[in-house]
Design a protein around this motif. Structure first.
Motif, PDB file in Angstrom:
ATOM      1  N   LYS A 110     -12.785   0.274   1.684  1.00  0.00           N
ATOM      2  CA  LYS A 110     -11.721   0.593   2.629  1.00  0.00           C
ATOM      3  C   LYS A 110     -10.701  -0.527   2.583  1.00  0.00           C
ATOM      4  O   LYS A 110     -10.973  -1.605   2.052  1.00  0.00           O
ATOM      5  N   LYS A 111      -9.542  -0.251   3.115  1.00  0.00           N
ATOM      6  CA  LYS A 111      -8.486  -1.265   3.190  1.00  0.00           C
ATOM      7  C   LYS A 111      -8.581  -1.967   4.538  1.00  0.00           C
ATOM      8  O   LYS A 111      -8.720  -1.311   5.575  1.00  0.00           O
ATOM      9  N   GLY A 114      -4.732  -5.045   4.205  1.00  0.00           N
ATOM     10  CA  GLY A 114      -4.137  -5.042   2.876  1.00  0.00           C
ATOM     11  C   GLY A 114      -5.086  -5.360   1.737  1.00  0.00           C
ATOM     12  O   GLY A 114      -4.709  -5.264   0.576  1.00  0.00           O
ATOM     13  N   LYS A 115      -6.332  -5.751   2.059  1.00  0.00           N
ATOM     14  CA  LYS A 115      -7.315  -6.055   1.017  1.00  0.00           C
ATOM     15  C   LYS A 115      -8.330  -4.915   0.941  1.00  0.00           C
ATOM     16  O   LYS A 115      -8.627  -4.268   1.934  1.00  0.00           O
ATOM     17  N   THR A 116      -8.874  -4.701  -0.247  1.00  0.00           N
ATOM     18  CA  THR A 116      -9.939  -3.712  -0.399  1.00  0.00           C
ATOM     19  C   THR A 116     -11.259  -4.426  -0.150  1.00  0.00           C
ATOM     20  O   THR A 116     -11.561  -5.435  -0.793  1.00  0.00           O
TER      21      THR A 116
END
Length: 155
Positions: A110-111, A114-116
């Motif tokens: 998931k985000k 802004g990061k996965t």
């Protein structure tokens, strides 16, 4: 990454310990509709808001034939603290090994800012009286979600 459930799928069976360590099974609710919601962590802001919203609307939902079960990777002891601190009346169950979260498609990438990342995907699955998925909602918002469910279900 697990597959997301679709309407018409059979809801994966589960038995998990509740905040008191008692087993809760999806099968215990056969003949009633069940709202199974998945949240990342007890005692965090969004999860507290969501659990309180479900508690505030529990009588309305129960009167319309819906039971509510909240699932998180927290241990039963933490769920008990969460329930006591927030006066929650919804059934909270622990899935520390994330098997049920994964089976329901509520754990994976998931985000986040802004990061996965890999983690719990805030999700709600509505299961009908026969154990079939009626609706599967993923990446839901903590705030306003319960009101939207109530509106969508026509409760």
């Amino acid at each position: 990454m697990s597959e997301r459930l679709q309407p018409g799928d059979t809801a994966p069976a589960f038995t998990l310990p509740d905040a008191d360590g008692n087993d809760v099974s999806l099968g215990d609710h056969k003949g009633r509709k069940v709202i199974v919601y998945f949240y990342p962590a007890a005692m965090t802001t969004g999860c507290t808001k969501q659990a309180c919203d479900f508690t505030d609307n529990l009588d309305l939902l129960a009167g319309a034939g819906y039971d509510v079960i909240g699932v998180s990777p927290d241990k039963p002891e933490k769920l008990a603290q969460f329930r006591e601190k927030e006066n929650l009346r919804v059934t909270l169950v622990a899935d520390p090994d994330k098997a049920v979260l994964t089976a329901y498609g509520a754990f994976g990438e998931k985000k986040l800012y802004g990061k996965t990342v890999t983690g719990v995907i805030r999700s709600t699955v509505i299961v009908d009286e026969d154990g079939k998925v009626e609706q599967a909602l993923y990446n839901v918002r903590a705030t306003g979600h319960v009101a939207k469910i109530i509106k969508d279900l026509g409760v």
